[in-house]
Design a protein around this motif. Structure first.
Motif, short mmCIF file in Angstrom:
data_model
loop_
_atom_site.label_atom_id
_atom_site.label_comp_id
_atom_site.label_asym_id
_atom_site.label_seq_id
_atom_site.Cartn_x
_atom_site.Cartn_y
_atom_site.Cartn_z
N GLY A 1 0.83 -1.19 0.00
CA GLY A 1 0.00 0.00 0.00
C GLY A 1 0.86 1.24 0.00
N ARG A 2 0.21 2.36 0.20
CA ARG A 2 0.92 3.63 0.25
C ARG A 2 0.10 4.63 1.03
NH1 ARG A 2 -1.41 2.07 -3.63
NH2 ARG A 2 0.13 0.81 -4.63
N VAL A 3 0.82 5.52 1.69
CA VAL A 3 0.20 6.61 2.43
C VAL A 3 0.73 7.90 1.84
CG1 VAL A 3 -0.07 7.70 4.69
CG2 VAL A 3 -0.04 5.21 4.52
N PHE A 4 -0.18 8.81 1.52
CA PHE A 4 0.21 10.05 0.85
C PHE A 4 0.38 11.19 1.86
CE2 PHE A 4 -1.81 7.47 -2.34
CZ PHE A 4 -1.05 7.70 -3.47
N PRO A 5 1.54 11.86 1.81
CA PRO A 5 1.71 13.05 2.65
C PRO A 5 0.98 14.24 2.01
CG PRO A 5 3.66 12.71 1.32
CD PRO A 5 2.73 11.55 1.03
N ALA A 6 1.03 15.38 2.65
CA ALA A 6 0.38 16.57 2.10
C ALA A 6 0.97 16.93 0.74
CB ALA A 6 0.53 17.74 3.07
N SER A 7 2.27 16.70 0.57
CA SER A 7 2.92 16.91 -0.72
C SER A 7 4.10 15.96 -0.83
CB SER A 7 3.40 18.36 -0.87
OG SER A 7 4.37 18.65 0.12
N GLY A 8 4.52 15.71 -2.02
CA GLY A 8 5.65 14.82 -2.23
C GLY A 8 5.23 13.39 -2.52
N ALA A 9 6.23 12.52 -2.53
CA ALA A 9 6.02 11.11 -2.86
C ALA A 9 5.33 10.36 -1.73
CB ALA A 9 7.37 10.46 -3.18
N PRO A 10 4.49 9.39 -2.08
CA PRO A 10 3.83 8.60 -1.04
C PRO A 10 4.82 7.69 -0.31
CG PRO A 10 3.32 7.71 -3.20
CD PRO A 10 4.10 8.97 -3.42
N GLN A 11 4.47 7.36 0.92
CA GLN A 11 5.25 6.40 1.70
C GLN A 11 4.74 5.00 1.38
OE1 GLN A 11 5.17 6.97 5.96
NE2 GLN A 11 6.07 4.97 6.36
N ALA A 12 5.62 4.17 0.85
CA ALA A 12 5.23 2.81 0.48
C ALA A 12 5.14 1.93 1.73
CB ALA A 12 6.24 2.21 -0.48
N LEU A 13 4.14 1.07 1.72
CA LEU A 13 3.97 0.07 2.77
C LEU A 13 4.09 -1.30 2.12
CD1 LEU A 13 0.93 1.61 4.69
CD2 LEU A 13 3.34 1.73 5.33
N ALA A 14 5.05 -2.09 2.57
CA ALA A 14 5.29 -3.41 2.00
C ALA A 14 4.18 -4.38 2.38
CB ALA A 14 6.64 -3.94 2.48
N ALA A 15 4.05 -5.45 1.61
CA ALA A 15 3.05 -6.47 1.90
C ALA A 15 3.21 -7.02 3.32
CB ALA A 15 3.17 -7.61 0.88
N ALA A 16 4.45 -7.10 3.80
CA ALA A 16 4.71 -7.62 5.14
C ALA A 16 4.17 -6.71 6.24
CB ALA A 16 6.21 -7.82 5.33
#
Length: 192
Positions: free
Chosen positions: A84-99
């Motif tokens: 998955g991913r979490v989006f900050p207010a601006s910039g690239a999203p933070q990736a969340l691994a399957a684990a």
């Protein structure tokens, strides 16, 4: 959270050969019609029970993490979480691994437990989770009553096409009866 279809199933719960055998149709003149009826029947069954049948890729989109520990997935059995991913207010999203996700199998529906919960920075669509949903990867993994309902719908529509007047509203009675044990009482995701 809102589910969004990314990739539909690669197979159908009933093959063209199987449907033609059920219909007692020989030759290939009706193949495209029968294949279309199979797809329509699968979609109808999925809509009626509120669950996807065969493995499909979905994206679950939410504004924030739910207040509960898990995220219910009410549109299908969870086969896997791709990440998955979490989006900050601006910039690239933070990736969340399957684990970073745990699948919690349930009797009524499955859930996903995120092990990390970074706060999203944007107010809408700040969280995305990619999941694979369905009873399995292959037609044989779909419960037989659901496969039978698909075959019955294909036969009903095949036999009642063209100039035949269909007076029955909704699903044919036998199909409705087959689907009853699989119907989901609550559809939708969580709100946050």
């Amino acid at each position: 959270m809102i589910p969004l279809l990314v990739d539909g199933p690669q197979l159908e719960p009933v093959s063209l050969v199987e449907a033609k055998g059920w219909l007692r149709v020989e030759g290939s003149d009706e193949d495209s019609l029968i294949q279309a009826l199979i797809i329509a029947a699968r979609l109808t069954v999925e809509s009626e029970i509120g669950l996807v049948l065969l493995a499909q890729n979905w994206r679950i989109i939410g504004d924030q993490w739910p207040p509960t520990e898990t995220i219910p997935v009410r549109i299908g059995r969870v086969i896997s979480v791709a990440g998955g991913r979490v989006f900050p207010a601006s910039g690239a999203p933070q990736a969340l691994a399957a684990a970073e996700f745990e699948i919690v199998k349930g009797q009524e529906h499955d859930s996903i437990r995120p092990l990390l919960r970074p706060a999203p920075g944007r107010g809408r669509g700040g969280i995305e989770i990619d999941v694979r949903l369905g009873f399995g990867e292959f037609a044989a993994q779909v419960p037989e009553p659901l496969r039978l309902a698909v075959r019955q719908l294909v036969a009903f529509w095949f036999e009642n096409r063209g100039d035949a007047a269909i007076v029955e509203r909704g699903l044919p009675g036998p199909v409705r009866t087959m689907l009853k044990p699989f119907r989901s009482l609550r559809l939708g995701g969580f709100s946050a």
